[in-house]
Every structure is written in C-alpha cells, then in structure tokens.
Design an enzyme around this catalytic site. Structure first.
Site, PDB file in Angstrom:
ATOM      1  N   HIS A   1       0.812  -1.213   0.000  1.00 11.45           N
ATOM      2  CA  HIS A   1       0.000   0.000   0.000  1.00 11.45           C
ATOM      3  C   HIS A   1       0.850   1.270   0.000  1.00 11.45           C
ATOM      4  CE1 HIS A   1      -3.740   2.148   0.642  1.00 11.45           C
ATOM      5  NE2 HIS A   1      -3.292   2.694   1.757  1.00 11.45           N
ATOM      6  N   PHE A   2       1.839   1.321   0.884  1.00 11.56           N
ATOM      7  CA  PHE A   2       2.684   2.510   1.000  1.00 11.56           C
ATOM      8  C   PHE A   2       3.960   2.316   0.185  1.00 11.56           C
ATOM      9  CE2 PHE A   2       0.034   3.179   4.827  1.00 11.56           C
ATOM     10  CZ  PHE A   2      -0.374   4.483   4.575  1.00 11.56           C
TER      11      PHE A   2
END
Length: 297
Positions: free
Chosen positions: A274-275
């Site tokens: 996600h990051f």
C-alpha cells in the site's frame, strides 16, 4: 588540507508552515522554487504529509512541491466531528481553499488512497489547472474496490451503530502496522516510526469518530467515478501510475482501467504494498522526474 568537493546537486530545505483555511489550521510542507512547476501531494489514510517526507527533498531541486495535512490528520486542526463535517466534499473544500491561499495557479497532482477522491473532486472544480497526474494506489474505478471493502460497503448500505462499531479494528495499532507491512517482501526497508506516528494521531480522543465518519463518506466517492472518468476523457491529463501491486486495500485491478480513459498514460506496477514510497521511493521519484520532463513540466 584536503578540499571537500561540493555535492553535484544541492539539497533544498523543506519548510514546515501553517495557514488558516475555512477557520481551520492547515499544516503543510513545502520545498523547491516557486518559479518551478508545482506538484501538489495529497496523502492517504491513516497517515499525513509525513508519507512524503523523503520524496519532497528528492523532487525539490526540479519542482515546487507542496503537501497539506487534512483536518483530523497530522498537524492540522482536529475539530470535533460534531462541529466539523468530516466528508470528502468538505476535505476537498479545505484543499481547494489551501490551493487558493497559496496561489497555486497550475499544478500536477500526486494522489494516493484518500488523496485520489479528494484530488479528483478538486479536478472537477479546477480542471484547467491540473497539468498532470501521478497516481499511487488511488482508485477511480469499481474494479478497484474488492474484498477489503466488504465490511465498509456494509456500513454504506446500513450505517447502523453495529456496522460502525464493526470498523473500529481499522484504526487500531495492528491494522495500522499491517497497512505498511502487507505485500512487502523485505520488511527491513520499512521505517517503524511511520506507523507509530500514524497511530499517535489515530489514538487522539475523538479521532476514531472522525475516521468512522470518513469511512462512511467514502461511499459518496463511488457515484462520482463516472464524473472522474469523464474528466480523464475530456481533459486527458498526462498520467503516471506507480502502483504497489501487492496492495490488498487498493489492488492492482484498480490500475488497469485507467487505460480506458487516458491516452498519455504510463503504468508501472511495483513489487510492494500500500505505502509504495516506503520501499520504492527512489524509483518513484525517478519516474516522476522522467515523466514530467517528457511533458515539459
């Protein structure tokens, strides 16, 4: 005495400031010359402008880089949810006011997670200002809302106290850390202070209600997807997609549909979660520089 040679590329300072927008204090980070092309960086949940802490100085020698914290996030105001409407429409109002206060005439947008619907709502209001898009795990298509969203969709369909309470796990420490670690092969690349800092923000009294309000409001973004897509088709902003393909929240299925509406498009699926900036920050920075240079921005 041996002379020390100067670095070939100056590292420009990052400035940390606050402006008043719609009766709220909006904290922001800014770097680079204001005479350069501007990139407006819009963060996701549950983080803040801190997610761009390494990208900002990396881009500052080539661009004017600006990133605000939304109300309820980071160092910006956190009014009680009974006194301030925590909706995506209202967060867009804040970002629009921020853009006007700083006098950002034209800009490229880096959108991630919550930053995508906020940025795309802003684009609908200011379509002629958007010079390019950089999309990192930011959704605008139904194909991108898969299994993770099932309990949130249940809350949209029936916003009962029970369905609201069922989402509290999303603001606990375990879930916050999971957002950073899930889909990442080499977890030693992750800085644990990121999720610790995010959790400090989430654990402030009243913040869980803010986040639950925004989970509900996210459902108002989905009916706007056709309008976002119409903006893509009409204005054809040059778009660079740098997407963590192992993301469970916004999976890679959300990246491909952009091809339907955009002609000047690059898609790079990165082997991370996600990051993506936490593990692939240098690659993303390089691709941004290369892509915007080709657009003469």
């Amino acid at each position: 005495m041996t002379a020390v040679s100067a670095p070939s590329l100056a590292v420009l300072p990052v400035r940390y400031q606050t402006v008043r927008v719609n009766d709220q204090d909006v904290f922001y980070r800014e770097a680079g010359s204001k005479s350069s092309s501007t990139i407006l960086l819009l963060h996701g949940f549950p983080t803040s402008s801190n997610m761009f802490r390494n990208l900002i100085p990396r881009l500052a020698s080539s661009f004017h880089v600006v990133t605000p914290d939304y109300p309820g996030f980071g160092m910006s105001s956190m009014p009680d949810h009974k006194n301030f409407s925590y909706t995506f429409e209202n967060l867009t109002n804040i970002v629009e006011g921020f853009v006007e206060t700083l006098g950002l005439g034209k800009y490229s947008m880096y959108v991630m997670d919550y930053g995508a619907p906020i940025g795309y709502r802003l684009a609908l209001r200011q379509p002629d200002r958007v010079q390019a898009l950089i999309v990192q795990n930011g959704n605008a298509y139904d194909e991108g809302l898969l299994k993770f969203w099932d309990p949130i969709k249940a809350y949209w369909a029936a916003p009962t106290p029970e369905n609201r309470k069922a989402l509290l796990f999303l603001v606990d420490q375990k879930s916050t850390q999971w957002q950073y670690e899930n889909g990442v092969a080499d977890k030693t690349l992750l800085d644990p202070t990121t999720w610790v800092l995010d959790q400090v923000g989430l654990d402030r009294p009243g913040n869980s209600d803010i986040q639950l309000d925004l989970f509900l409001s996210y459902g108002t973004n989905v009916p706007l997807y056709p309008e976002f897509q119409a903006f893509f088709r009409k204005y054809q902003p040059p778009t660079l997609i740098v997407w963590g393909k192992n993301d469970f929240i916004f999976p890679a299925e959300g990246a491909a549909p952009y091809r339907r509406d955009l002609k000047n498009l690059e898609i790079h699926l990165l082997d991370t979660g996600h990051f993506a900036l936490e593990t692939h920050g240098e690659e993303i920075a390089g691709r941004i520089e290369e892509f915007l240079k080709k657009q003469k921005l």
